[in-house]
Design a protein around this motif. Sequence first.
Motif, short mmCIF file in Angstrom:
data_model
loop_
_atom_site.label_atom_id
_atom_site.label_comp_id
_atom_site.label_asym_id
_atom_site.label_seq_id
_atom_site.Cartn_x
_atom_site.Cartn_y
_atom_site.Cartn_z
N LYS A 299 0.78 -1.23 0.00
CA LYS A 299 0.00 0.00 0.00
C LYS A 299 0.81 1.28 0.00
O LYS A 299 0.25 2.36 0.09
N ASP A 300 2.12 1.17 -0.12
CA ASP A 300 2.96 2.37 -0.08
C ASP A 300 4.22 2.12 -0.88
O ASP A 300 4.70 0.99 -0.93
N PRO A 301 4.81 3.13 -1.51
CA PRO A 301 6.03 2.90 -2.28
C PRO A 301 7.29 2.74 -1.43
O PRO A 301 8.34 2.39 -1.95
N ALA A 302 7.19 2.96 -0.14
CA ALA A 302 8.36 2.83 0.74
C ALA A 302 8.65 1.36 1.03
O ALA A 302 7.75 0.54 1.11
N LEU A 303 9.93 1.06 1.17
CA LEU A 303 10.34 -0.29 1.53
C LEU A 303 10.37 -0.38 3.05
O LEU A 303 11.42 -0.35 3.69
N GLU A 304 9.18 -0.48 3.63
CA GLU A 304 9.02 -0.54 5.08
C GLU A 304 7.95 -1.56 5.43
O GLU A 304 7.12 -1.91 4.59
N ALA A 305 7.96 -1.99 6.67
CA ALA A 305 6.99 -3.00 7.11
C ALA A 305 5.56 -2.48 7.03
O ALA A 305 4.63 -3.24 6.74
N ARG A 306 5.36 -1.18 7.24
CA ARG A 306 4.00 -0.64 7.20
C ARG A 306 3.41 -0.64 5.79
O ARG A 306 2.21 -0.51 5.61
N SER A 307 4.26 -0.80 4.79
CA SER A 307 3.80 -0.82 3.40
C SER A 307 3.22 -2.16 2.98
O SER A 307 2.60 -2.26 1.94
N LEU A 308 3.47 -3.19 3.78
CA LEU A 308 3.11 -4.55 3.40
C LEU A 308 2.04 -5.12 4.33
O LEU A 308 2.18 -5.07 5.55
N VAL A 309 0.98 -5.65 3.73
CA VAL A 309 -0.05 -6.35 4.48
C VAL A 309 -0.24 -7.72 3.84
O VAL A 309 -0.51 -7.82 2.64
N VAL A 310 -0.08 -8.76 4.64
CA VAL A 310 -0.23 -10.13 4.16
C VAL A 310 -1.34 -10.80 4.94
O VAL A 310 -1.39 -10.72 6.17
N ALA A 311 -2.24 -11.46 4.23
CA ALA A 311 -3.32 -12.24 4.86
C ALA A 311 -3.21 -13.66 4.34
O ALA A 311 -3.28 -13.90 3.14
N LEU A 312 -3.01 -14.60 5.25
CA LEU A 312 -2.88 -16.01 4.89
C LEU A 312 -3.98 -16.82 5.56
O LEU A 312 -4.42 -16.49 6.66
N GLN A 313 -4.35 -17.91 4.90
CA GLN A 313 -5.30 -18.83 5.52
C GLN A 313 -5.09 -20.23 4.98
O GLN A 313 -4.53 -20.42 3.91
N THR A 314 -5.54 -21.19 5.76
CA THR A 314 -5.54 -22.58 5.35
C THR A 314 -6.97 -22.96 4.98
O THR A 314 -7.87 -22.14 5.07
N ARG A 315 -7.16 -24.19 4.60
CA ARG A 315 -8.52 -24.64 4.26
C ARG A 315 -9.43 -24.64 5.49
O ARG A 315 -10.64 -24.57 5.37
N SER A 316 -8.83 -24.67 6.67
CA SER A 316 -9.63 -24.70 7.90
C SER A 316 -9.77 -23.33 8.55
O SER A 316 -10.45 -23.20 9.55
N GLY A 317 -9.13 -22.28 8.00
CA GLY A 317 -9.28 -20.95 8.57
C GLY A 317 -7.99 -20.16 8.53
O GLY A 317 -7.00 -20.58 7.91
N PRO A 318 -7.97 -19.01 9.18
CA PRO A 318 -6.77 -18.16 9.16
C PRO A 318 -5.60 -18.81 9.89
O PRO A 318 -5.78 -19.62 10.79
N VAL A 319 -4.40 -18.42 9.50
CA VAL A 319 -3.20 -18.94 10.13
C VAL A 319 -2.91 -18.15 11.40
O VAL A 319 -3.50 -17.10 11.65
N SER A 320 -1.97 -18.65 12.18
CA SER A 320 -1.60 -17.95 13.42
C SER A 320 -0.87 -16.65 13.08
O SER A 320 -0.30 -16.49 12.00
N ALA A 321 -0.87 -15.75 14.03
CA ALA A 321 -0.20 -14.46 13.84
C ALA A 321 1.30 -14.64 13.64
O ALA A 321 1.93 -13.91 12.87
N GLY A 322 1.88 -15.64 14.28
CA GLY A 322 3.31 -15.90 14.13
C GLY A 322 3.67 -16.35 12.73
O GLY A 322 4.69 -15.93 12.17
N THR A 323 2.85 -17.20 12.15
CA THR A 323 3.09 -17.66 10.78
C THR A 323 2.98 -16.49 9.80
O THR A 323 3.81 -16.34 8.90
N GLN A 324 1.98 -15.68 9.99
CA GLN A 324 1.77 -14.54 9.12
C GLN A 324 2.93 -13.55 9.24
O GLN A 324 3.43 -13.03 8.24
N ARG A 325 3.39 -13.32 10.44
CA ARG A 325 4.52 -12.41 10.68
C ARG A 325 5.80 -12.97 10.05
O ARG A 325 6.61 -12.22 9.50
#
Length: 162
Positions: free
Chosen positions: A116-142
Motif C-alpha cells: 500500500k505504499d512505495p516505501a520499503l518498510e513494514a507498514r507498506s506490506l499487508v499479508v493475509a494467509l489462511q488454510t482450508r480450515s481458517g486463518p493462520v496464526s499471527a506468528g506464521t503470518q509475521r
Amino acid sequence: MKQQAFRFIACGMLVFSLAACANQAEDEGQVEGQPRIFDAGRDANAFNTGQSIFDIFNRNAPDVSVEVNRYLWNASLDVLNFMPIESVDPFTGVIVFGFGNPPGGGQAYRGTVHIKDPALEARSLVVALQTRSGPVSAGTQRAVEDAILSRARQLRIADGKR
C-alpha cells in the motif's frame, strides 16, 4: 367510443416511442448486444455535484498517482511462488494467490498481499494467509511478512541501491 380508445392508445404509443429515443444520443457509442457500462457522470441523478465515489478510481487524472514498491512486489512473488497466482492489480498493489503447498509442507495455504505504499518498510506490506480450515496464526503470518521484507531488501541491494 372505439375512436376515443384508438386515439388514447395511439397517443400512448407516441409518448412511449419518444421517451425511448430520449437517451439515444448518449448511447450512440454503445455496441449492440453488450451490457451498458455505468458512467457516474452520465448516469448520476439530479443531485449530482460532479464528484462521485468513482472519481477515486480515475486513472487518467494527472494529479493521482498510484505507486507500489517494486522490491516488495517482486519479493512477494518470489517468497510465495509455491502458490498459484489468481489475480494481480499493480495499480492498487494487490496480489491474490490460490491454495498451494509450500516445499516440504503438507498444509495448503492461500493468501493475499497488499502493498500500500512505495516505501520499503513494514507498514507498506499487508499479508493475509489462511488454510482450508481458517486463518493462520499471527506468528506464521509475521514470519511470511518478514521473509518478504528480507527478500525485498536483498533485491534492492542486488540492484545497487541503498
